[in-house]
Design a protein around this motif. Structure first.
Motif, PDB file in Angstrom:
ATOM      1  N   GLY A  34       0.873  -1.191  -0.043  1.00 59.77           N
ATOM      2  CA  GLY A  34      -0.028  -0.182  -0.045  1.00 59.77           C
ATOM      3  C   GLY A  34       0.609   1.112   0.136  1.00 59.77           C
ATOM      4  O   GLY A  34       0.302   2.100  -0.334  1.00 59.77           O
ATOM      5  N   GLY A  39       3.620  -0.213  -8.669  1.00 61.18           N
ATOM      6  CA  GLY A  39       2.808   0.601  -7.791  1.00 61.18           C
ATOM      7  C   GLY A  39       3.354   0.489  -6.443  1.00 61.18           C
ATOM      8  O   GLY A  39       4.269  -0.036  -6.086  1.00 61.18           O
ATOM      9  N   PRO A  40       2.623   0.996  -5.380  1.00 65.33           N
ATOM     10  CA  PRO A  40       1.496   2.010  -5.697  1.00 65.33           C
ATOM     11  C   PRO A  40       1.779   3.400  -6.469  1.00 65.33           C
ATOM     12  O   PRO A  40       2.815   3.944  -6.325  1.00 65.33           O
TER      13      PRO A  40
END
Lengths: 302, 293
Positions: free
Chosen positions: B151, B239-240
Motif C-alpha cells: 500500500g 505501484g503504488p
C-alpha cells in the motif's frame, strides 16, 4: 617388493593436510558448534519455508484460504486445484508453448554458438579477435534496447502471430554468452590435437565434428543449462512478442493467472506456481552440481 | 597446415549462422533503436522529430522518478547481495568447512526459480487481505499490527529488496565461496600461528585476497539489477502509483501500452547509458586502486 612399494605410496599421495585427530566433544568445541547449528537452521528455514508453504497452500480450498489460519494444513490432499490450473487456467497450453519455444532456441544457440566459437578460437584468420569483441559487446546492452525495432520488424515480416519471434530473439540473445564461454573452453584444448588430425587428412569441418564437439561436451552441457534457465524463466521477451494468449509461454501465462479471474482464485494460482517451481526443483535435484558450477562460471567470466 | 586451419569455406559455414542471427537480432536493432529515438510514432508510421524526445526526457518527471528508483534499487540490492553473499561464503568456508555442500545447494536453489513464480509466491506471503499472509500472521502473533506491504512506497520497496535477496543470495554466496576456496590454506595457517584471531584474519588476509571476486560480483550485480523487470512487474506492477517503477517497466509501458515507440527507444537509450556509466565507474575505480597498491 613390498618394502619398496610401501614408502612410495607415501610420496605418491602427499596428503595436503595431516590426518585429523578424532573429534572430542569438549566444552569449547560445543560452544563453537551451537552457533553453527543455529545458523544452519535459520538459513534452511528461510530457504525452505516459502516453498513448503506454497506446496501446502496449493491443496487448500478457497474457503480455507479466507477463513483458516495461513499456517493451517489443508483439510484434504486432493488435486482439484491442479486440474483446474491445467485446464481452466490453460497452464497445460502455456507449458507446451514453453517447450515449443525453448527447444529450437536452445538447439540453435548451442549448435551455431559452438560452431562460431570453434571458428573464432581454433581456426586461424584475420579479424577473429574483432569478431569475438563484436559478440561480447552484446552482453552489456540491455534487452529493452532491441524490443521496439524487433517488434516492428516481426510485424512487417508478418510473423507476429507465431512462435518465430520468440525463437529468433532467444536464439540471437543467447549467442554472446555462448560464444564467449565456448571460446574460453576451446582455448584450453591443446592445438596439437587439431594439427595432428589435419596431418592425418581430416578437414576442419571433420575435426569440428569428430574432435571439437566431443572435447567440449561437458562445457556444452553447462552452457546449455544456463541458457535453458534464462529462456524458460524469461518474461520480457515472452510478454512482448505474444499478443495472442494462445502462444504464451509459462511465465507470461502464470502472470495472467492471478488477475484473469477477477478476484484471485487462490487454489489454482498456488497450484500453478507450485507446478512451475516443482519442474525446476526436479531439474535442480537431478543436475544440482552442474547447474551451480555453470551459473557461477558464467558470471565470473561474463 | 595453415591453409586447412584457415580454410575460408569452413570458417563461413561455422561462423555465418551465429553471426547472422546475432547481427539481425541484436546489432541491427541496437542501431535502429538509436535512430528511432529521433522519431515519433508507432506501427502505422513514424515522423522525424529531431531532439524532441530528448528534451521531453529532460522534463519528464515520471522518467526522473524511474531513474532514481532504478539507481536506488540497484544500489540497495547490490549492497545486500554482496554483503550477505560474502557472509554466507565466509560461513561456508570457516564454519561449515567441507560439509557445506548441502547447505550451499539449498541456499542456491531459489536462483533457478522463475522470478514470476517467486514474485507471485511472495505477493501472497506478504498479503493482508483477504487472507493474512505468513509475514503479517507472525507480526500479529508477537502483538504487532498487520502491515499493508503493497500500500505504501516504502514498504513495497522493502518487499522488493527482500524478494530480490531471497532469490539471489545463494548465487552470490556460491560465487564468493569459489573465490574464498582459492585462498591458499598455508597463508591462513601461518597467520594463525602468528597469533591472528578470526576477525583479524578476515580483515587482513581474506578480505584483500577476495577483492577481485568482490569486484566482479559487484559489476555483475549492478548489470543485472539495473535491468530488473520480471520481479517488479509481477510483484508490484510499479505501484503504488509509479513509486516502484524501474526504467525497464516505464519503457515497456511507454512503448507497448501507450504506443509511443520513439520515446520508448529514448528511454531504452537512457537505460543503456546508465548501465555503461556504472560499469565504467566501477572498472575505473578498481583500476585506480590497483595502481596505488
Amino acid at each position: 617388493m613390498a618394502t619398496i612399494t610401501a614408502p612410495q605410496d607415501v610420496f605418491i599421495k602427499p596428503g595436503r593436510k595431516p590426518p585429523q585427530r578424532a573429534r572430542r566433544w569438549t566444552r569449547s568445541r560445543l560452544k563453537r558448534a551451537i552457533p553453527a547449528w543455529i545458523g544452519i537452521v535459520v538459513v534452511l528455514a528461510i530457504g525452505i519455508y516459502p516453498v513448503f508453504w506454497l506446496f501446502v497452500s496449493s491443496f487448500k480450498t478457497q474457503r480455507e484460504f479466507v477463513q483458516e489460519s495461513t499456517f493451517a494444513m489443508p483439510e484434504s490432499w486432493n488435486f482439484d486445484n491442479y486440474v483446474e490450473a491445467l485446464t481452466t487456467g490453460d497452464l497445460a497450453r502455456n507449458f507446451l508453448n514453453s517447450v515449443i519455444v525453448t527447444a529450437p532456441s536452445l538447439a540453435a544457440i548451442l549448435v551455431f554458438g559452438l560452431g562460431a566459437a570453434f571458428a573464432i578460437e581454433v581456426m586461424v584468420w584475420k579479424g577473429r579477435n574483432l569478431t569475438l569483441l563484436l559478440f561480447l559487446s552484446g552482453i552489456m546492452i540491455p534487452g529493452q534496447m532491441i524490443l521496439v525495432p524487433l517488434f516492428i520488424a516481426y510485424f512487417n515480416m508478418g510473423i507476429s502471430g507465431t512462435y518465430l519471434p520468440m525463437i529468433l530473439t532467444y536464439a540471437g540473445l543467447g549467442m554472446p554468452l555462448t560464444v564467449f564461454l565456448m571460446t574460453a573452453y576451446f582455448r584450453s584444448v591443446p592445438r596439437e590435437i587439431f594439427e595432428a588430425a589435419t596431418i592425418d587428412g581430416a578437414s576442419m569441418l571433420r575435426s569440428f565434428f569428430s574432435i571439437g564437439i566431443p572435447l567440449v561436451r561437458n562445457a556444452l552441457f553447462t552452457v546449455g543449462l544456463v541458457q535453458f534457465l534464462s529462456i524458460w524463466n524469461d518474461l520480457l521477451i515472452a510478454l512482448t512478442f505474444t499478443t495472442n494468449p494462445d502462444l504464451r509461454p509459462i511465465q507470461a501465462g502464470l502472470l495472467n493467472f492471478s488477475g484473469e479471474y477477477g478476484q484471485v482464485n487462490y487454489g489454482p494460482l498456488f497450484a500453478g506456481v507450485f507446478m512451475n517451481v516443482f519442474t525446476l526443483l526436479i531439474l535442480f535435484v537431478l543436475l544440482n552440481q552442474r547447474i551451480m558450477k555453470g551459473l557461477a562460471g558464467g558470471a565470473v567470466k561474463g | 597446415m595453415k591453409s586447412v586451419l584457415g580454410d575460408k569455406k569452413t570458417i563461413l559455414i561455422l561462423l555465418l549462422p551465429a553471426m547472422l542471427l546475432y547481427t539481425l537480432v541484436k546489432l541491427v536493432p541496437v542501431l535502429w533503436s538509436l535512430g528511432l529515438s529521433f522519431f515519433q510514432g508507432d506501427l502505422r508510421g513514424f515522423t522525424f522529430v529531431g531532439l524532441a524526445n530528448f528534451s521531453k526526457a529532460l522534463e519528464d518527471a515520471e522518467l526522473h522518478q524511474a531513474i532514481l528508483f532504478t539507481l536506488q534499487y540497484s544500489l540497495v540490492v547490490t549492497a545486500g547481495q554482496i554483503l550477505l553473499g560474502y557472509l554466507f561464503a565466509l560461513f561456508y568456508v570457516f564454519v561449515l568447512r567441507r560439509s557445506s555442500a548441502f547447505v550451499r545447494a539449498l541456499v542456491f536453489f531459489p536462483t533457478v526459480l522463475p522470478s514470476v513464480a517467486v514474485a507471485l509466491l511472495f505477493q501472497r506471503f506478504f498479503e493482508v487481505a483477504p487472507q493474512t499472509g505468513p509475514v503479517n500472521s507472525i507480526f500479529n502473533a508477537i502483538g504487532l499490527p498487520s502491515i499493508d506491504w503493497f500500500g505504501a512506497p516504502n514498504t513495497s520497496f522493502v518487499v522488493l529488496v527482500v524478494v530480490a535477496l531471497w532469490s539471489s543470495v545463494g548465487f552470490f554466496a556460491l560465487l564468493m565461496y569459489a573465490g574464498l576456496v582459492d585462498i591458499p590454506e598455508e597463508l591462513l595457517e601461518s597467520a594463525r600461528i602468528d597469533g591472528a584471531n578470526g576477525l583479524q584474519l578476515i580483515r587482513r588476509i581474506v578480505l584483500p585476497l577476495s577483492l577481485p571476486v568482490l569486484l566482479s560480483a559487484t559489476i555483475f550485480s549492478f548489470n543485472v539489477t539495473l535491468k530488473v523487470f520480471d520481479t517488479i512487474y509481477a510483484l508490484t506492477g510499479g505501484g503504488p502509483g509509479t513509486s516502484t517503477q524501474p526504467l525497464t517497466l516505464y519503457m515497456f509501458k511507454t512503448t507497448f501500452t501507450f504506443q509511443d515507440y520513439g520515446y520508448g527507444a529514448t528511454i531504452a537509450l537512457v537505460l543503456t547509458l546508465i548501465c555503461l556509466c556504472v560499469s565504467l565507474l566501477i572498472f575505473g575505480s578498481a583500476r585506480k586502486d590497483r595502481t596505488k597498491a
